[in-house]
Design a protein around this motif. Structure first.
Motif, mmCIF file in Angstrom:
data_model
loop_
_atom_site.group_PDB
_atom_site.id
_atom_site.type_symbol
_atom_site.label_atom_id
_atom_site.label_comp_id
_atom_site.label_asym_id
_atom_site.label_seq_id
_atom_site.Cartn_x
_atom_site.Cartn_y
_atom_site.Cartn_z
ATOM 1 N N UNK A 226 19.687 29.845 39.659
ATOM 2 C CA UNK A 226 19.726 28.591 38.920
ATOM 3 C C UNK A 226 20.176 28.757 37.468
ATOM 4 N N UNK A 227 20.375 29.989 37.014
ATOM 5 C CA UNK A 227 20.843 30.192 35.648
ATOM 6 C C UNK A 227 22.333 29.862 35.548
ATOM 7 N N UNK A 228 22.784 29.399 34.384
ATOM 8 C CA UNK A 228 24.217 29.144 34.208
ATOM 9 C C UNK A 228 25.016 30.425 34.402
ATOM 10 N N UNK A 229 26.015 30.414 35.266
ATOM 11 C CA UNK A 229 26.803 31.647 35.491
ATOM 12 C C UNK A 229 27.653 31.975 34.275
ATOM 13 N N UNK A 230 27.878 33.261 34.062
ATOM 14 C CA UNK A 230 28.738 33.708 32.967
ATOM 15 C C UNK A 230 30.079 34.201 33.508
ATOM 16 N N UNK A 231 30.517 33.602 34.582
ATOM 17 C CA UNK A 231 31.846 33.904 35.121
ATOM 18 C C UNK A 231 32.482 32.583 35.543
ATOM 19 N N UNK A 232 33.795 32.606 35.712
ATOM 20 C CA UNK A 232 34.523 31.411 36.108
ATOM 21 C C UNK A 232 35.062 31.588 37.524
ATOM 22 N N UNK A 233 34.919 30.559 38.337
ATOM 23 C CA UNK A 233 35.437 30.625 39.703
ATOM 24 C C UNK A 233 36.938 30.864 39.716
ATOM 25 N N UNK A 234 37.628 30.403 38.694
ATOM 26 C CA UNK A 234 39.081 30.591 38.631
ATOM 27 C C UNK A 234 39.477 32.053 38.503
ATOM 28 N N UNK A 235 38.500 32.911 38.150
ATOM 29 C CA UNK A 235 38.800 34.342 38.025
ATOM 30 C C UNK A 235 38.855 35.043 39.376
ATOM 31 N N UNK A 236 38.447 34.361 40.438
ATOM 32 C CA UNK A 236 38.470 34.966 41.771
ATOM 33 C C UNK A 236 39.901 34.906 42.314
ATOM 34 N N UNK A 237 40.526 36.043 42.394
ATOM 35 C CA UNK A 237 41.921 36.109 42.817
ATOM 36 C C UNK A 237 42.096 36.595 44.251
ATOM 37 N N UNK A 238 41.052 37.071 44.865
ATOM 38 C CA UNK A 238 41.153 37.559 46.241
ATOM 39 C C UNK A 238 41.323 36.384 47.199
ATOM 40 N N UNK A 239 42.049 36.591 48.306
ATOM 41 C CA UNK A 239 42.081 35.556 49.346
ATOM 42 C C UNK A 239 40.668 35.275 49.828
ATOM 43 N N UNK A 240 40.310 33.997 49.894
ATOM 44 C CA UNK A 240 38.931 33.593 50.160
ATOM 45 C C UNK A 240 38.880 32.683 51.378
ATOM 46 N N UNK A 241 37.977 32.999 52.293
ATOM 47 C CA UNK A 241 37.737 32.137 53.443
ATOM 48 C C UNK A 241 36.308 31.629 53.379
ATOM 49 N N UNK A 242 36.154 30.318 53.466
ATOM 50 C CA UNK A 242 34.833 29.696 53.468
ATOM 51 C C UNK A 242 34.525 29.263 54.891
ATOM 52 N N UNK A 243 33.507 29.896 55.485
ATOM 53 C CA UNK A 243 33.059 29.557 56.831
ATOM 54 C C UNK A 243 31.828 28.659 56.692
ATOM 55 N N UNK A 244 31.923 27.435 57.215
ATOM 56 C CA UNK A 244 30.795 26.512 57.043
ATOM 57 C C UNK A 244 30.684 25.596 58.242
#
Length: 296
Positions: A226-244
């Protein structure tokens, strides 16, 4: 405790805490890191040794602080654990890039690792993932139930310590009763996914492991999420698959589309009728895609 299929290793971190990493498969094969869910552990890997051998993969499942044999770290953050994992991988002489898997709350830790250590990440798979709860932009897209959970975590968390202690004792003494009690609180899709006796044992043992250390690790994990993250999602450059799953009882699929829009290279796999434990059912398909994306 880890089965014959799994091997537990303890790494001493720079601050002298111990980090437990559970390894599945051949140490010479390509490494994939698995971030476990909330109130769970690295024991939540489906026991398919032949699949890992076939795909030439090894799974490295680090236990977060206060889980299993990993020492408690009350200052746990998403970012501190990403650092712990990188140190642990180097201690195991894994110097090259890794594939990343994150289930449920572990999906947020996987996002942190992929963002902070982009050059060390070849592929990212988010399995029934959590969103960045502490990020103001994301908060607006959370379902009402999760906004309530975050509010309670932010303002009343210390009151929950006796609850975690009691749950820890119950999981230690009566794991079979507790897994049945837990599953009865979930939706039909989750109950079906855990209906397989092997899956039930995996989830039971992982939860019992997760409530080690008098439940302190579960408490600290909730605070970190629940703490504010100190990273940005835009920094994720790897191919990403969301399984939901469309019938996920714990994480309603609506915010997942928002998450997919925030990740630079995301592909959504929305699975009709599936629930929060879908990774148990789709383990082969997930690892086959990971193997393909990692190459030889």
């Amino acid at each position: 405790m880890p089965s014959v299929f799994a091997q537990s290793t303890l790494v001493t971190l720079p601050d002298q805490r111990r980090l437990e990493i559970i390894r599945y498969g051949n140490p010479t094969h390509r490494p994939v890191v698995f971030h476990h869910g909330y109130a769970s552990s690295g024991l939540s890997i489906p026991p398919h040794a032949e699949l890992l051998e076939q795909l030439q993969l090894q799974i490295l499942a680090p236990n977060r602080p206060g889980v299993g044999l990993s020492d408690v770290h009350t200052a746990l953050t998403l970012e501190s654990f990403a650092d712990d994992v990188l140190f642990g991988l180097e201690a195991l002489l894994i110097a090259g890039p890794v594939g990343l898997l994150g289930w449920s709350a572990g999906g947020l830790y996987a996002q942190a690792q992929a963002a902070l250590y982009s050059a060390q990440t070849t592929t990212l798979h988010l399995l029934s993932t959590c969103l960045p709860l502490g990020e103001p932009a994301t908060y607006r897209h959370l379902p009402p139930r999760w906004k309530t959970i975050k509010f309670l975590n932010d303002y009343t968390a210390p009151l929950a310590r006796p609850l975690f202690l009691r749950l820890s004792r119950q999981w230690t003494r009566e794991p079979d009763r507790m897994i049945d009690r837990f599953m009865n609180l979930l939706g039909p899709a989750e109950q079906e996914e855990a209906g397989n006796p092997v899956s039930r044992i995996v989830l039971r043992d992982a939860a019992q492991h997760g409530f080690s250390h008098r439940g302190q690790g579960v408490y600290d994990d909730g605070r970190a999420l629940c703490r504010p993250p100190r990273f940005h999602l835009s920094a994720i450059q790897a191919p990403t698959t969301i399984w939901h799953g469309t019938d996920d009882f714990i994480w309603h699929p609506a915010p997942i589309y928002y998450l997919g829009s925030r990740l630079p290279h995301a592909t959504l796999r929305m699975l009709p009728g599936e629930g929060h434990m879908l990774f148990l059912k789709y383990w082969r398909q997930i690892l086959e895609q990971v193997s393909q994306e990692m190459g030889d």
